[in-house]
Design a protein around this motif. Sequence first.
Motif, mmCIF file in Angstrom:
data_model
loop_
_atom_site.group_PDB
_atom_site.id
_atom_site.type_symbol
_atom_site.label_atom_id
_atom_site.label_comp_id
_atom_site.label_asym_id
_atom_site.label_seq_id
_atom_site.Cartn_x
_atom_site.Cartn_y
_atom_site.Cartn_z
ATOM 1 N N ASN A 211 78.649 67.766 -53.251
ATOM 2 C CA ASN A 211 78.687 67.615 -54.702
ATOM 3 C C ASN A 211 77.480 68.355 -55.264
ATOM 4 O OD1 ASN A 211 78.522 66.810 -57.363
ATOM 5 N ND2 ASN A 211 78.427 64.600 -56.927
ATOM 6 N N VAL A 212 77.643 69.632 -55.427
ATOM 7 C CA VAL A 212 76.495 70.457 -55.823
ATOM 8 C C VAL A 212 75.919 69.984 -57.152
ATOM 9 C CG1 VAL A 212 75.790 72.771 -56.564
ATOM 10 C CG2 VAL A 212 77.177 72.490 -54.500
ATOM 11 N N GLN A 213 76.819 69.717 -58.108
ATOM 12 C CA GLN A 213 76.342 69.320 -59.433
ATOM 13 C C GLN A 213 75.505 68.039 -59.363
ATOM 14 O OE1 GLN A 213 77.265 70.903 -62.793
ATOM 15 N NE2 GLN A 213 75.366 69.757 -63.077
ATOM 16 N N GLY A 214 75.999 67.069 -58.621
ATOM 17 C CA GLY A 214 75.283 65.802 -58.525
ATOM 18 C C GLY A 214 73.940 65.949 -57.827
ATOM 19 N N GLU B 132 69.025 80.362 -60.440
ATOM 20 C CA GLU B 132 70.297 81.084 -60.455
ATOM 21 C C GLU B 132 71.376 80.099 -60.010
ATOM 22 O OE1 GLU B 132 70.421 85.145 -59.248
ATOM 23 O OE2 GLU B 132 68.240 85.359 -59.145
ATOM 24 N N TYR B 133 72.618 80.395 -60.374
ATOM 25 C CA TYR B 133 73.711 79.537 -59.934
ATOM 26 C C TYR B 133 75.013 80.322 -59.949
ATOM 27 C CZ TYR B 133 74.561 79.060 -64.958
ATOM 28 O OH TYR B 133 74.791 79.332 -66.275
ATOM 29 N N ALA B 134 75.933 79.911 -59.077
ATOM 30 C CA ALA B 134 77.257 80.527 -59.000
ATOM 31 C C ALA B 134 78.263 79.528 -59.532
ATOM 32 C CB ALA B 134 77.584 80.892 -57.555
ATOM 33 N N GLN B 135 79.121 80.013 -60.398
ATOM 34 C CA GLN B 135 79.990 79.115 -61.142
ATOM 35 C C GLN B 135 81.413 79.678 -61.185
ATOM 36 O OE1 GLN B 135 78.994 78.788 -65.316
ATOM 37 N NE2 GLN B 135 79.510 76.617 -65.374
ATOM 38 N N GLU B 136 82.360 78.773 -61.108
ATOM 39 C CA GLU B 136 83.742 79.177 -61.343
ATOM 40 C C GLU B 136 83.864 79.716 -62.765
ATOM 41 O OE1 GLU B 136 86.661 76.255 -58.895
ATOM 42 O OE2 GLU B 136 85.663 75.351 -60.625
ATOM 43 N N GLY C 201 84.559 75.373 -64.908
ATOM 44 C CA GLY C 201 83.295 75.984 -64.506
ATOM 45 C C GLY C 201 82.480 75.135 -63.560
ATOM 46 N N ARG C 202 83.115 74.710 -62.478
ATOM 47 C CA ARG C 202 82.337 73.925 -61.516
ATOM 48 C C ARG C 202 81.300 74.812 -60.836
ATOM 49 N NH1 ARG C 202 87.660 71.446 -58.736
ATOM 50 N NH2 ARG C 202 88.072 73.696 -58.834
ATOM 51 N N ILE C 203 80.175 74.225 -60.538
ATOM 52 C CA ILE C 203 79.085 74.968 -59.926
ATOM 53 C C ILE C 203 79.247 74.940 -58.419
ATOM 54 C CG2 ILE C 203 76.589 74.962 -59.552
ATOM 55 C CD1 ILE C 203 76.278 74.182 -62.429
ATOM 56 N N ALA C 204 79.246 76.116 -57.806
ATOM 57 C CA ALA C 204 79.492 76.218 -56.369
ATOM 58 C C ALA C 204 78.212 76.429 -55.583
ATOM 59 C CB ALA C 204 80.472 77.350 -56.087
ATOM 60 N N ALA C 205 77.151 76.778 -56.256
ATOM 61 C CA ALA C 205 75.875 76.991 -55.560
ATOM 62 C C ALA C 205 74.765 77.020 -56.594
ATOM 63 C CB ALA C 205 75.900 78.293 -54.757
ATOM 64 N N ALA C 206 73.590 76.540 -56.185
ATOM 65 C CA ALA C 206 72.462 76.466 -57.114
ATOM 66 C C ALA C 206 71.169 76.728 -56.362
ATOM 67 C CB ALA C 206 72.414 75.086 -57.770
ATOM 68 N N TRP C 207 70.248 77.412 -57.029
ATOM 69 C CA TRP C 207 68.946 77.756 -56.455
ATOM 70 C C TRP C 207 67.867 77.063 -57.290
ATOM 71 C CZ3 TRP C 207 73.317 80.201 -55.752
ATOM 72 C CH2 TRP C 207 73.547 80.817 -54.515
ATOM 73 N N LEU C 208 67.043 76.278 -56.644
ATOM 74 C CA LEU C 208 66.081 75.407 -57.322
ATOM 75 C C LEU C 208 64.695 75.605 -56.739
ATOM 76 C CD1 LEU C 208 68.359 72.282 -56.865
ATOM 77 C CD2 LEU C 208 67.803 73.258 -59.109
ATOM 78 N N HIS C 209 63.705 75.662 -57.613
ATOM 79 C CA HIS C 209 62.359 75.894 -57.077
ATOM 80 C C HIS C 209 61.339 74.916 -57.644
ATOM 81 C CE1 HIS C 209 59.669 77.451 -60.231
ATOM 82 N NE2 HIS C 209 60.784 77.634 -60.870
ATOM 83 N N ARG C 210 60.260 74.783 -56.918
ATOM 84 C CA ARG C 210 59.053 74.125 -57.411
ATOM 85 C C ARG C 210 57.868 75.087 -57.378
ATOM 86 N NH1 ARG C 210 58.006 70.301 -60.550
ATOM 87 N NH2 ARG C 210 56.066 69.817 -59.455
ATOM 88 N N LYS C 211 57.827 75.998 -56.427
ATOM 89 C CA LYS C 211 56.606 76.766 -56.155
ATOM 90 C C LYS C 211 56.466 78.043 -56.957
ATOM 91 C CE LYS C 211 58.330 79.156 -51.978
ATOM 92 N NZ LYS C 211 59.691 78.647 -52.050
ATOM 93 N N GLY C 212 57.516 78.449 -57.677
ATOM 94 C CA GLY C 212 57.338 79.611 -58.538
ATOM 95 C C GLY C 212 58.059 80.870 -58.104
#
Lengths: 327, 327, 327, 327
Positions: B158-161, B175-179, B184-195
């Motif tokens: 459950n990428v969104q959750g 960045e994110y990949a979306q239908e 428009g469900r999200i199929a992949a997501a890139w998340l950062h803390r360090k910059g």
Amino acid sequence: MPTAKHILDPPFNIVRSSHVSLGVTDLGRARAFYEETLGLHVEDVSKDAIYLRGVEERQHHSLVLSKQPEPNAGHLGFKVAGDEELDKAAHFFRAKGLDHTFAEVEYQGRTLRALDPSGMPIELYFKMEKRERLLQNYEHYKGAQPQRLDHFNVFAPNVQGTMNFYLSLGFRLTEYAQEDGPVGRIAAAWLHRKGNVHDLALTNGRGPRLHHLAYWVPGPLNIIHLCDVMATTGYLANLERGPGRHGISNAFFLYVRCPDGHRCEFYTSDYQTMDPDHEPIRWSLTDPRRQTLWGQPAPRSWFEEGSPFGGTPSRAALFEAAVAVAD
Amino acid sequence: MPTAKHILDPPFNIVRSSHVSLGVTDLGRARAFYEETLGLHVEDVSKDAIYLRGVEERQHHSLVLSKQPEPNAGHLGFKVAGDEELDKAAHFFRAKGLDHTFAEVEYQGRTLRALDPSGMPIELYFKMEKRERLLQNYEHYKGAQPQRLDHFNVFAPNVQGTMNFYLSLGFRLTEYAQEDGPVGRIAAAWLHRKGNVHDLALTNGRGPRLHHLAYWVPGPLNIIHLCDVMATTGYLANLERGPGRHGISNAFFLYVRCPDGHRCEFYTSDYQTMDPDHEPIRWSLTDPRRQTLWGQPAPRSWFEEGSPFGGTPSRAALFEAAVAVAD
Amino acid sequence: MPTAKHILDPPFNIVRSSHVSLGVTDLGRARAFYEETLGLHVEDVSKDAIYLRGVEERQHHSLVLSKQPEPNAGHLGFKVAGDEELDKAAHFFRAKGLDHTFAEVEYQGRTLRALDPSGMPIELYFKMEKRERLLQNYEHYKGAQPQRLDHFNVFAPNVQGTMNFYLSLGFRLTEYAQEDGPVGRIAAAWLHRKGNVHDLALTNGRGPRLHHLAYWVPGPLNIIHLCDVMATTGYLANLERGPGRHGISNAFFLYVRCPDGHRCEFYTSDYQTMDPDHEPIRWSLTDPRRQTLWGQPAPRSWFEEGSPFGGTPSRAALFEAAVAVAD
Amino acid sequence: MPTAKHILDPPFNIVRSSHVSLGVTDLGRARAFYEETLGLHVEDVSKDAIYLRGVEERQHHSLVLSKQPEPNAGHLGFKVAGDEELDKAAHFFRAKGLDHTFAEVEYQGRTLRALDPSGMPIELYFKMEKRERLLQNYEHYKGAQPQRLDHFNVFAPNVQGTMNFYLSLGFRLTEYAQEDGPVGRIAAAWLHRKGNVHDLALTNGRGPRLHHLAYWVPGPLNIIHLCDVMATTGYLANLERGPGRHGISNAFFLYVRCPDGHRCEFYTSDYQTMDPDHEPIRWSLTDPRRQTLWGQPAPRSWFEEGSPFGGTPSRAALFEAAVAVAD
């Protein structure tokens, strides 16, 4: 202006520069440098000598380190196109009154040794023992990843005279540095047989002495890595010049000195020159981009220091070229 | 559209992704791969584990290989900004009803272990033992010259959750990949803390499972060299995907599989993202340049295979994303 | 020894170094250099100014060239984490008795301008106009392919004092050069906010003056290409120092001077530093590898010449550091 | 096993592969691709043709794009060692009963055109007009920075027969792909005159057709940059294969297709082969590392599609080689 006439039918057929032996005073110290730091492959070791080659070379050795009381350079080795070329060469040297003798040399068989007109010792051979190439043994790559011996550079007290001799053997001029003005003495010359910028370069100066030998590397990053390794393993003072881009040859380069003071260049990305009508490129001695395209002059040591050839006295240059020195 | 709202005052302060342990079935075989081939530095060895790090890392380890009967992945390790953050995190997990426990972990001290809402095991710590960095010990560089752990990528059912959970911890979407289309469900997501582009990426699929860990390398030629080494040392089949340029992140990449099947990425040259008003970039699932800018689709294994987390069952994804597969 | 204490809760939150304006005497000549040769992207042009950015930057500009009667440097620009940080900063400067004023600056909106305790002009902003990034517009890459502004380096007459001020703003020390011996005055310091080696470096010398601004490039070959381009397009004399590897930061670098004498560095491959317990690295002033890992000293101009800040007089350094100079 | 006997005294002396003309249906579209995207230098333009060369080449052209109703390939151009070699070649072709004729070709003077025994059109010349080299005009470098034409690769319906013909002209075999087992038919052969891996390669298949022409580039990063440029300028579908490392030749490579379907390779870092006793390397057709050292098979188009030679019908191959195809 130097002639660019290519002698298609030379008295004997030299294929390329092939190998050299360097006299070193401490084999263990030399091996640590040439094998572990520079990254050459040790093919054989005897009591008095270490035989090394680059990853691309299928010949037994392109560098021999031999134990000597004083550092010096041995015969510059050239490969000829067939065994019969050795006899043609002997005939040629005899006709010119040049000292020469045949020897059986370990791993390289029948070898003709001679002194060129400047007294520089060269040797010619056709068949050297072969070994499996290491080009695709990538796990053994290290240091600068030297691929093959590319050329020799020697101090010549009479660049014009020595150049003429090698032109008569079928070497071809690709670039040269010349004084401006009506006299226009030649201060350096790059000569090839194999189809890139040089097999043999001549630099005006006390000689004959070996200025450097050069190994071809895959690209500039291999040279940068070697700088990083040498700077952090106790060889900081052995980094003599570079890295940089040569104006002449357009190659990316680095010069280092081994613990015995022999100079090695790492060299990549020149250009091809096998066309018979290839025209040599002239550089004025006063062009700052000649030595290094980016303008940095070479240090004084680079102009003055070289390896004597064993048993061959050197003499002063016929003239002193006005070069830019970083002091 | 996903929110790009940056939570400047998160419930506790995660600095960056830090380390992971991988269960391997043969420590000797794993060491040959991770140390000799990939080029990680072995910092410590015990009977049941090998601790490794990249040349830049001053922390004791970023990868622990531990002997297990079956290959699996351990807790994903994140560094927090201070010891007190661990307590804030425990408080947070307690309030959310998430399993968590404190442990004393060798070399890394007080460690908070927890399961995120998808059941994925993570661990937080502040103080790990320090070691001298090896960044300027260039003579030890080998393989791909891995510098530092850069990120984790996990299969999320459950990428969104899962994304929403990490956004609530102060992670930021880059960045994110979306239908395409109204859902428009999200199929992949890139998340950062360090910059940079990510500390944690989420890929739609059966999970939670570890998709890969990634080490930063100096440049593309390090990755090319690793391909050359692996192809010629018996690891040809372990080269899974690449090298290539990601459309997402713009990084140059390679994916390899270790002898136990864990996936490692080598990754270089993304971009900086620390601005609070940095806007995430959307990619359509149908853009062939998303996965690889140059258009080559990833192989089926890349979409389907991953490392289970020890003791954590995985479940099917909520939907099946229509991705391009090289079959 | 300098403190490495990281101030997690600074009086206001600076995110990173962002932009600077340089006064140039001939806009056309400056554009030819910064756009055509260095490869920066011209985003906007007015009668008196040219706005440029790197391919990765989505902000409107990181460099402004403005027409001035004499070359000088404007305010060093830093991005803060939110609009409210500007008010906190104003409050802080007021409490410290430091000159400051709000301005509306074209493209970057509400901007707080101030003088730091050394008299150096800085400016803070949160919202700059955004533009499409060019990171994947590869056909426009040219010159050194500058990606983003990385840092500023300034001559400080009192490095220790200026360092203490920026440490109090939450900047963190990563490396520093120090005299040996009991006094151990600090001659240079590298300070960051964004998580790599620096946003701001301080160099002992007459100041405040801008020593250089630096752009991040993808790798060493981009820098080598810039050398090749500059050497062959009339900018040979503008190549001031390098390329080389810094001992400090481990970055690969090149320094060039623009036609008005402003110094630009191209910089790549340092390391990450965002850990709160990251320990600064000390370099002895006498270590030849500090400036350049490979030992080449910097030229005298590099130690002595810098860009004055408009309207800000400079004063002599408190002491003269004993640095190695290539004369 | 193929002979490695080097013919030192061939009937006439071919120096190297030199140039080719490609028939294209839209000159403007072709120019946009070859000049703006690939980075070749346009030396001359006429109503019906565009003449291009690499930065290192001092000859007028190595590629001619000529307007044609259908895409096709013209004569493969080889440079000979002197004008008299053309007469020797005419004599040789006459004795063999091969079609040949002299023509005056613009910019390249007296040219001998002939059909080889497979019906493939070749042309020989000695003197082409010269132009200033661009090797140190770095500001004009773009695309992949092509330096020089390196080789041709052609589909041959009878590889063994065509190979024997070119061996008789003094070409030398460096590598070959062979069926395993007692018959051991040769499926591909690499032949050189100039001293690196090839001037001419033969690939089993319907022919004669031009498989590709190849330009030498400085290094792998130039090829990676070309991928980035093509993927983001509308040429994504023109990226056909690679980048990768060839097992054969060890070169780093990329294959692209022009808008008319002609295939161009970018090629770097092979090895030298001028020794008369250089031994050819055999690759089994079943070795996955032959095509690409890293194991990726080539796509079907790479095995099946090629450019017909104008006016030369092609015929089916004598056998079908069992190659690995990525489907």
